[in-house]
Design an enzyme around this catalytic site. Structure first.
Site, PDB file in Angstrom:
ATOM      1  CB  SER A 126      -0.967  -0.050   1.193  1.00 15.36           C
ATOM      2  OG  SER A 126      -1.999   0.898   1.058  1.00 15.36           O
ATOM      3  CG  ASP A 151      -4.320  -4.719  -2.890  1.00 21.24           C
ATOM      4  OD1 ASP A 151      -4.546  -5.225  -3.991  1.00 21.24           O
ATOM      5  OD2 ASP A 151      -5.223  -4.301  -2.141  1.00 21.24           O
ATOM      6  CG  HIS A 281      -5.447  -3.051   1.362  1.00 23.00           C
ATOM      7  ND1 HIS A 281      -4.895  -2.765   0.126  1.00 23.00           N
ATOM      8  CD2 HIS A 281      -4.889  -2.161   2.240  1.00 23.00           C
ATOM      9  CE1 HIS A 281      -4.039  -1.753   0.246  1.00 23.00           C
ATOM     10  NE2 HIS A 281      -4.022  -1.383   1.508  1.00 23.00           N
TER      11      HIS A 281
END
Length: 310
Positions: A126, A151, A281
Site C-alpha cells: 500500500s 496491492d 487489502h
C-alpha cells in the site's frame, strides 16, 4: 474449568514479536529520530519490508516466519515515522520525500559495518509500496535485485482517496481492550488471518492513558491527518514503477485494480503480476504462505545472481 469467555479471550490474545523475529532494534537515524526495526537472519539475500499506512513492521511477521523457513535470508522490517514503536521529533511529516529518506537512513545505519551489502528484495504494501517504488527509482538503496509492491496501483489508489474519509470514520475510534481490537480486525475482514491479526493489530493501537489500561485503546496514528500527503504518495506511481530497472513484481488481491499503464506494461512483460484469491487489502497477512512462495520462486530463479553478490 475454563469458561467459554476465557477460551474466546485467549484466542484473540496478542502474540509477541519474539515468536517471529530475532531482534527488535532501536536505530537513531538523526538526532531525536529513533526508528524501531524488526530483524531476522544474518545471511543470504535481504528482504527489506515497508509497511502500509497505519500498520507497523509487525504486519510482516507471518510472512517473515514462513520465508525464513523456506530460504536462507535476512529480514528488515522497520516501523515507519509516526507508526508502531518508532519515535521522531516530527511525526506529522509523512511526505514521500521524508519517508524515503528515512528508509534509506535506516538501511545505512543497519549495514554501516558491512563491507559488502547483500542483494536486496525491496517489498512494500500500500503506502509502503508507493515509498518502495520511489526509493527504488531514486536509487537510494544498494543492490536492489527485485522490487515488489503489494496491492497498490496508482489508478485505483487515486480514485479510492475520495472514499478514504468514509472508510476511516467507519472504523471504531476506540477499543476497550487489545482482544477487542483483534476481534474487530478479523470480523471486519481487515485481516482474514487470525494469527496475523494477533501480532499485527496490537501494534496499530495505543492506550488512551498509558498508566490506566481500563480507559481503553485508540489508534497509534490518526490517518485522516495524513491526507495532505495522499496524492504525493500515489501520483505518477505507475510510470515510476515501470521506470525502475530491477525485476518487478506486482501482487494484487483483484485483477480489476490494474490501471491502463500497468495493464499495457503487464501485457508487454515489463513486470510479473500475481493475483491472489480469497484475500483482502493486506494480502501478505491474509495469505503469507502464497506470498512467500512467490519470493522463493524469485530467489531460485535468480540464484546465480544472488550467489555472485553474496
Amino acid at each position: 474449568m475454563v469458561s467459554p469467555q476465557d477460551i474466546e479471550k485467549a484466542s484473540y490474545s496478542a502474540l509477541e514479536w519474539t515468536e517471529f523475529f530475532d531482534e527488535k532494534k532501536s536505530i537513531e537515524i538523526e538526532e531525536g529520530d529513533i526508528f524501531n526495526v524488526y530483524v531476522k537472519g544474518t545471511t543470504g539475500p535481504l528482504f527489506y519490508l515497508i509497511h502500509g499506512g497505519g500498520y507497523s513492521g509487525l504486519t510482516w511477521a507471518c510472512f517473515a516466519e514462513i520465508i525464513t523457513k523456506k530460504l536462507e535470508c535476512q529480514i528488515v522490517a522497520p516501523d515507519l515515522r509516526g507508526h508502531g514503536d518508532t519515535l521522531t521529533k516530527d511525526e506529522s511529516d509523512l511526505s514521500s520525500e521524508r519517508q524515503i529518506k528515512d528508509i534509506q537512513l535506516v538501511y545505512q545505519k543497519l549495514f554501516a559495518d558491512r563491507s559488502k551489502p547483500p542483494p536486496m528484495i525491496l517489498i512494500g504494501h500500500s503506502m509502503g509500496g508507493a515509498l518502495a517504488i520511489r526509493a527504488c527509482e531514486a536509487k537510494l538503496l544498494p543492490n536492489v535485485v527485485a522490487l515488489a509492491v503489494i496491492d497498490v496501483v496508482e489508478g485505483s489508489a487515486m480514485s479510492s482517496l475520495k472514499m478514504m474519509h468514509h472508510f476511516l470514520k467507519s472504523r471504531p475510534q476506540q477499543f476497550r481492550s487489545v482482544e477487542e481490537s483483534i476481534r474487530w480486525c478479523v470480523k471486519s475482514g481487515t485481516t482474514r488471518n487470525l494469527r496475523a491479526a494477533r501480532i499485527s493489530m496490537p501494534a496499530q493501537i495505543r492506550r488512551v492513558d498509558k498508566n490506566d489500561e481500563k480507559k481503553g485503546y485508540q489508534w497509534r496514528i490518526t490517518l485522516t491527518r495524513t491526507e495532505p500527503f495522499w496524492i504525493g504518495w500515489f501520483n505518477d506511481l505507475s510510470q515510476k514503477f515501470l521506470n525502475c530497472t530491477p525485476a518487478k513484481i506486482l501482487i494484487l488481491a483483484n485483477v480489476d485494480r490494474l490501471d491502463k499503464d500497468l495493464t499495457i506494461g503487464s501485457m508487454q512483460g515489463k513486470f510479473q503480476t500475481e493475483i491472489l484469491d480469497k484475500v483482502g487489502h493486506a494480502v501478505h497477512e491474509d495469505s503469507p504462505e502464497k506470498v512467500a512462495d512467490i519470493f522463493v520462486a524469485l530467489v531460485n530463479r535468480y540464484k546465480v545472481i544472488f550467489n555472485k553478490m553474496l
